[in-house]
Design a protein around this motif. Sequence first.
Motif, PDB file in Angstrom:
ATOM      1  N   ASP A 136       0.873  -1.182   0.000  1.00 49.39           N
ATOM      2  CA  ASP A 136       0.000   0.000   0.000  1.00 49.39           C
ATOM      3  C   ASP A 136       0.900   1.218   0.000  1.00 49.39           C
ATOM      4  OD1 ASP A 136      -1.645   2.162   0.575  1.00 49.39           O
ATOM      5  OD2 ASP A 136      -2.900   1.044   1.967  1.00 49.39           O
ATOM      6  N   ILE A 137       1.071   1.844  -1.161  1.00 49.99           N
ATOM      7  CA  ILE A 137       2.073   2.898  -1.277  1.00 49.99           C
ATOM      8  C   ILE A 137       1.697   4.149  -0.498  1.00 49.99           C
ATOM      9  CG2 ILE A 137       2.809   2.012  -3.521  1.00 49.99           C
ATOM     10  CD1 ILE A 137       1.491   4.423  -4.817  1.00 49.99           C
ATOM     11  N   VAL A 138       0.415   4.370  -0.265  1.00 49.50           N
ATOM     12  CA  VAL A 138       0.002   5.558   0.484  1.00 49.50           C
ATOM     13  C   VAL A 138       0.383   5.407   1.951  1.00 49.50           C
ATOM     14  CG1 VAL A 138      -1.943   6.984   1.196  1.00 49.50           C
ATOM     15  CG2 VAL A 138      -1.841   6.104  -1.140  1.00 49.50           C
ATOM     16  N   SER A 139      -0.019   4.302   2.571  1.00 48.36           N
ATOM     17  CA  SER A 139       0.283   4.119   3.987  1.00 48.36           C
ATOM     18  C   SER A 139       1.769   3.892   4.221  1.00 48.36           C
ATOM     19  CB  SER A 139      -0.510   2.934   4.552  1.00 48.36           C
ATOM     20  OG  SER A 139      -0.141   1.728   3.910  1.00 48.36           O
ATOM     21  N   ALA A 140       2.475   3.343   3.222  1.00 46.00           N
ATOM     22  CA  ALA A 140       3.916   3.107   3.368  1.00 46.00           C
ATOM     23  C   ALA A 140       4.745   4.329   3.023  1.00 46.00           C
ATOM     24  CB  ALA A 140       4.336   1.930   2.488  1.00 46.00           C
ATOM     25  N   GLY A 141       4.114   5.392   2.552  1.00 47.34           N
ATOM     26  CA  GLY A 141       4.849   6.607   2.218  1.00 47.34           C
ATOM     27  C   GLY A 141       5.716   6.471   0.982  1.00 47.34           C
ATOM     28  N   ILE A 142       5.313   5.610   0.038  1.00 49.74           N
ATOM     29  CA  ILE A 142       6.088   5.400  -1.194  1.00 49.74           C
ATOM     30  C   ILE A 142       5.735   6.474  -2.213  1.00 49.74           C
ATOM     31  CG2 ILE A 142       6.536   3.800  -3.086  1.00 49.74           C
ATOM     32  CD1 ILE A 142       7.587   2.850  -0.398  1.00 49.74           C
ATOM     33  N   ASP A 143       6.751   7.056  -2.839  1.00 48.27           N
ATOM     34  CA  ASP A 143       6.527   8.070  -3.872  1.00 48.27           C
ATOM     35  C   ASP A 143       6.219   7.444  -5.235  1.00 48.27           C
ATOM     36  OD1 ASP A 143       7.113  10.473  -2.277  1.00 48.27           O
ATOM     37  OD2 ASP A 143       9.147   9.664  -2.201  1.00 48.27           O
ATOM     38  N   ILE A 144       6.948   6.378  -5.573  1.00 45.82           N
ATOM     39  CA  ILE A 144       6.788   5.707  -6.872  1.00 45.82           C
ATOM     40  C   ILE A 144       6.902   4.206  -6.637  1.00 45.82           C
ATOM     41  CG2 ILE A 144       7.610   5.514  -9.250  1.00 45.82           C
ATOM     42  CD1 ILE A 144       9.248   8.088  -8.730  1.00 45.82           C
ATOM     43  N   ALA A 145       6.022   3.437  -7.256  1.00 48.29           N
ATOM     44  CA  ALA A 145       6.131   1.979  -7.206  1.00 48.29           C
ATOM     45  C   ALA A 145       6.072   1.431  -8.622  1.00 48.29           C
ATOM     46  CB  ALA A 145       5.014   1.374  -6.364  1.00 48.29           C
ATOM     47  N   ILE A 146       6.888   0.434  -8.887  1.00 50.42           N
ATOM     48  CA  ILE A 146       6.810  -0.294 -10.157  1.00 50.42           C
ATOM     49  C   ILE A 146       5.992  -1.554  -9.914  1.00 50.42           C
ATOM     50  CG2 ILE A 146       8.108  -1.605 -11.872  1.00 50.42           C
ATOM     51  CD1 ILE A 146      10.324   0.404 -11.631  1.00 50.42           C
ATOM     52  N   ARG A 147       4.935  -1.718 -10.690  1.00 50.81           N
ATOM     53  CA  ARG A 147       4.103  -2.913 -10.586  1.00 50.81           C
ATOM     54  C   ARG A 147       4.037  -3.596 -11.935  1.00 50.81           C
ATOM     55  NH1 ARG A 147      -0.662  -1.072  -6.425  1.00 50.81           N
ATOM     56  NH2 ARG A 147       0.700  -0.934  -4.608  1.00 50.81           N
ATOM     57  N   ILE A 148       4.307  -4.875 -11.929  1.00 52.89           N
ATOM     58  CA  ILE A 148       4.296  -5.668 -13.155  1.00 52.89           C
ATOM     59  C   ILE A 148       3.098  -6.592 -13.060  1.00 52.89           C
ATOM     60  CG2 ILE A 148       5.636  -7.191 -14.648  1.00 52.89           C
ATOM     61  CD1 ILE A 148       8.148  -6.083 -13.263  1.00 52.89           C
ATOM     62  N   ALA A 149       1.954  -6.060 -13.439  1.00 52.08           N
ATOM     63  CA  ALA A 149       0.691  -6.783 -13.273  1.00 52.08           C
ATOM     64  C   ALA A 149      -0.422  -5.985 -13.910  1.00 52.08           C
ATOM     65  CB  ALA A 149       0.381  -7.004 -11.792  1.00 52.08           C
ATOM     66  N   ASP A 150      -1.559  -6.651 -14.134  1.00 52.75           N
ATOM     67  CA  ASP A 150      -2.768  -5.920 -14.499  1.00 52.75           C
ATOM     68  C   ASP A 150      -3.246  -5.175 -13.259  1.00 52.75           C
ATOM     69  OD1 ASP A 150      -2.743  -6.953 -17.069  1.00 52.75           O
ATOM     70  OD2 ASP A 150      -3.905  -8.718 -16.487  1.00 52.75           O
ATOM     71  N   LEU A 151      -3.659  -3.932 -13.426  1.00 53.61           N
ATOM     72  CA  LEU A 151      -4.019  -3.097 -12.289  1.00 53.61           C
ATOM     73  C   LEU A 151      -5.513  -3.088 -12.062  1.00 53.61           C
ATOM     74  CD1 LEU A 151      -1.664  -0.053 -12.946  1.00 53.61           C
ATOM     75  CD2 LEU A 151      -1.252  -2.042 -11.499  1.00 53.61           C
ATOM     76  N   ASP A 152      -5.897  -3.172 -10.795  1.00 52.42           N
ATOM     77  CA  ASP A 152      -7.295  -3.003 -10.447  1.00 52.42           C
ATOM     78  C   ASP A 152      -7.647  -1.523 -10.522  1.00 52.42           C
ATOM     79  OD1 ASP A 152      -7.500  -5.714  -9.899  1.00 52.42           O
ATOM     80  OD2 ASP A 152      -6.840  -5.448  -7.825  1.00 52.42           O
ATOM     81  N   ASP A 153      -8.954  -1.223 -10.605  1.00 50.18           N
ATOM     82  CA  ASP A 153      -9.381   0.171 -10.561  1.00 50.18           C
ATOM     83  C   ASP A 153      -8.896   0.788  -9.257  1.00 50.18           C
ATOM     84  OD1 ASP A 153     -10.621  -0.032 -12.976  1.00 50.18           O
ATOM     85  OD2 ASP A 153     -12.598  -0.463 -12.147  1.00 50.18           O
ATOM     86  N   SER A 154      -8.427   2.010  -9.321  1.00 50.82           N
ATOM     87  CA  SER A 154      -7.795   2.591  -8.150  1.00 50.82           C
ATOM     88  C   SER A 154      -7.766   4.101  -8.271  1.00 50.82           C
ATOM     89  CB  SER A 154      -6.362   2.052  -8.036  1.00 50.82           C
ATOM     90  OG  SER A 154      -5.623   2.735  -7.058  1.00 50.82           O
ATOM     91  N   SER A 155      -7.638   4.762  -7.120  1.00 54.05           N
ATOM     92  CA  SER A 155      -7.454   6.213  -7.115  1.00 54.05           C
ATOM     93  C   SER A 155      -5.995   6.580  -7.335  1.00 54.05           C
ATOM     94  CB  SER A 155      -7.934   6.795  -5.780  1.00 54.05           C
ATOM     95  OG  SER A 155      -7.163   6.274  -4.710  1.00 54.05           O
ATOM     96  N   LEU A 156      -5.122   5.576  -7.359  1.00 55.60           N
ATOM     97  CA  LEU A 156      -3.709   5.832  -7.606  1.00 55.60           C
ATOM     98  C   LEU A 156      -3.503   6.293  -9.044  1.00 55.60           C
ATOM     99  CD1 LEU A 156      -2.174   2.690  -5.872  1.00 55.60           C
ATOM    100  CD2 LEU A 156      -2.514   4.970  -4.902  1.00 55.60           C
TER     101      LEU A 156
END
Length: 317
Positions: A136-156
């Motif tokens: 969870d990049i918001v709660s973890a304080g991550i600025d950028i994440a690389i994800r190699i996957a199909d993405l679910d609908d999100s506010s990100l």
Amino acid sequence: MKNLPDLEAWAIFARVAETGSFARAAELLGISKPTVSKAIARLEQRLGAMLLYRTTRKLSLTPTGESLRDRAIQLLVDAEIFESETSALALEPHGLVRLAAPASFGLRYLAPLLPAFLERYPSVDVDLALSDDLVDIVSAGIDIAIRIADLDDSSLRARRLCAVRRPVVASPAYLEQHGRPTHPRDFERYESLVYTNLHTPEYWRFRNTVSGDEYTVQLRARVRTNNAEVILPALIAGRGLAVQPEYLVWDALQRGELEHVMCDWKVADVDVNLITPPGILRTTRVTALINFLVEHLAHAPWAMSEPLSAELSDGSK
């Protein structure tokens, strides 16, 4: 000014919380270590609670400090963004960027890029966290994440860098001994090496590139692992077949250590995405790292296509 918040102390606490060090926070902020210590003490007195446990060897957050950490860091980020909109100083990226990525991808493709990025932006620091877990990049304080996957609908916010093939691969020696599969049903007589951090790791769904026929295979797993890098030595040693993202096996395929088989059947390609928290504004250091990653990754030899957009967009696509 007792009614006004001590914004300086909050900013100093944010740097201490993210670096875990009075000395490092002082260095990043350009102030003395005693100034950092006094600001933390001042804030603790104002709040009536300890924020940090201090020993001669270790600095750690108290439960109160842990609960306030993310808010303090966000306060500092927001202030930097506001300044970046109006100050010429912000034209030069500076500060800390937190980047998260899958372990195998990070080791192979991000770690080698870090020296060039640090040379280009000498005032930017990078905190790189490698894990195949979905963070969870918001709660973890991550600025950028690389994800190699199909993405679910999100506010990100997401940017698609490229697509990556997932071929079926095996060593030439294994194929000489066991034969080359021509149809997914042939997999019943092969041993498989399985990456488990997927929705259905022991099932591969194939589609024929000519007829459009689909076929799902249940695997007989010889090795199961949550880190795809673990599979590569066993593959090259001839211990089975595997479906692997092409970025992971690209070099081995070029050297002839692995062979792509059953080319007219394919598992669905997967996207490489850059993910950032919701919101329009971002610091120049985050923008600098995004642009750097696009520059070096979007046109890698295993990348299938151009990025969809020059800007990160709201939502998953």
